[in-house]
Design a protein around this motif. Structure first.
Motif, PDB file in Angstrom:
ATOM      1  N   GLU A 142       0.828  -1.214  -0.080  1.00  0.00           N
ATOM      2  CA  GLU A 142       0.073  -0.154  -0.014  1.00  0.00           C
ATOM      3  C   GLU A 142       0.907   1.206  -0.049  1.00  0.00           C
ATOM      4  O   GLU A 142       0.547   2.287  -0.721  1.00  0.00           O
ATOM      5  CB  GLU A 142      -0.808   0.038   1.351  1.00  0.00           C
ATOM      6  CG  GLU A 142      -1.990   1.252   1.279  1.00  0.00           C
ATOM      7  CD  GLU A 142      -2.726   1.321   2.480  1.00  0.00           C
ATOM      8  OE1 GLU A 142      -3.507   2.149   2.776  1.00  0.00           O
ATOM      9  OE2 GLU A 142      -2.680   0.356   3.391  1.00  0.00           O
TER      10      GLU A 142
ATOM     11  N   GLU B  35       2.416   1.844  -3.383  1.00  0.00           N
ATOM     12  CA  GLU B  35       1.331   2.327  -4.458  1.00  0.00           C
ATOM     13  C   GLU B  35       1.050   3.730  -4.125  1.00  0.00           C
ATOM     14  O   GLU B  35       1.076   4.449  -5.223  1.00  0.00           O
ATOM     15  CB  GLU B  35       0.072   1.269  -4.493  1.00  0.00           C
ATOM     16  CG  GLU B  35       0.323  -0.062  -5.128  1.00  0.00           C
ATOM     17  CD  GLU B  35       0.812   0.326  -6.448  1.00  0.00           C
ATOM     18  OE1 GLU B  35       0.075   1.276  -7.078  1.00  0.00           O
ATOM     19  OE2 GLU B  35       1.679  -0.246  -6.945  1.00  0.00           O
ATOM     20  N   ASP B  36       0.829   4.209  -3.146  1.00  0.00           N
ATOM     21  CA  ASP B  36       0.557   5.458  -2.794  1.00  0.00           C
ATOM     22  C   ASP B  36       1.453   6.554  -3.223  1.00  0.00           C
ATOM     23  O   ASP B  36       1.342   7.369  -3.520  1.00  0.00           O
ATOM     24  CB  ASP B  36       0.434   5.515  -1.218  1.00  0.00           C
ATOM     25  CG  ASP B  36      -0.788   5.182  -0.724  1.00  0.00           C
ATOM     26  OD1 ASP B  36      -1.662   4.848  -1.376  1.00  0.00           O
ATOM     27  OD2 ASP B  36      -1.083   4.947   0.578  1.00  0.00           O
TER      28      ASP B  36
END
Length: 279
Positions: A195, A198-199
């Motif tokens: 996560e 990806e952020d």
């Protein structure tokens, strides 16, 4: 696996089993001829057959798999150190590190940081979240206490906070170094890192470009020059240290790189009221 190691594993399992209190598992009813849990009770807790567990204690049947050892560690209520010892006895090497995202550190580790009042120091995770720091780190690096927990991440700050970017002597060099060092840690963090990556890739083209380079960099020690908003340039030397028993944590310590940097840090550590009286 050698015969000696096999024998030691059987003895270790038997010893740990007999030390467990049946009453704590709701198994204290009725007469028991031997102390601790029965073999079949440990096998049931570990979700393996009683025959297979008996063979392990009798040094038969070959080496168990890592999965079986993990289940036995839970069934026997082993500590992290005992689990590692069991893996070495069974397989000849410790288990793969298990990443756990900590929210904070123990009071003992915080005292270690606070015992270095003149050196900015922090504890960070494998995903580079800062979970503990001392006063010098707040004054010289970043006041993490004023940030929401989600923003106490070195990568998020480096790629999104203009003040942090301006404080770097060579932002691109620092960014390349941090991403390469982070990639070395990312494998240990496993799914936890997905996560975050990806952020960062969505929000920062610079991070995306550096991430796609696939550089892996060691980060044991080095030099850093900061541009502090009050004291100007501060030269620092940094070192990183593993935390025994906590593969999820890394301690980073910065020390003054020269006498001028030491004097500047000392001035920052003096409360503002005392600075005025000393002028």
């Amino acid at each position: 696996m050698s015969d000696a190691a096999t024998t030691s594993l059987g003895q270790f399992l038997r010893e740990r089993r007999t030390r467990l209190d049946p009453a704590s598992f709701g198994l204290g009813l009725g007469r028991r001829r031997t102390p601790g849990l029965r073999r079949e009770e440990v096998a049931q807790r570990a979700h393996i057959s009683a025959t297979w567990y008996t063979w392990l204690e009798q040094n038969r049947g070959g080496a168990p798999s890592s999965d079986v050892l993990q289940r036995l560690a839970g069934a026997l209520m082993l500590t992290e150190l005992e689990r590692e010892h069991m893996f070495i006895l069974a397989l000849g090497h410790p288990p793969e590190p298990r990443y756990q995202q900590p929210d904070t550190v123990s009071p003992r580790l915080q005292r270690v940081l606070d015992a270095m009042p003149d050196s900015p120091a922090m504890m960070r995770t494998a995903t580079w979240d800062v979970v503990a720091w001392n006063r010098a780190a707040s004054l010289v690096l970043t006041d993490y206490g004023k940030l929401p927990p989600r923003q106490r991440n070195i990568l998020r700050l480096l790629f999104s906070d203009t003040r942090i970017q301006a404080a770097q002597d060579d932002w691109l060099k620092v960014a390349r170094y941090v991403v390469g060092a982070f990639r070395a840690d990312a494998a240990r963090a496993g799914a936890e890192v997905g996560e975050l990556v990806e952020d960062l890739r969505q929000s920062s083209p610079q991070f995306d470009a550096l991430w796609r380079n696939h550089d892996v960099i060691g980060h044991g020690d080095g030099l850093k020059r900061l541009h502090h908003p009050v004291e100007g340039s501060i030269d620092l030397e940094f070192s990183t240290f593993a935390v025994e028993g906590r593969p999820d944590l890394c301690m980073m310590v910065y020390i003054p790189g020269n006498a001028d940097a030491a004097a500047k840090i000392q001035r920052l550590l003096v409360p503002s009221g005392e600075q005025s009286s000393m002028a």
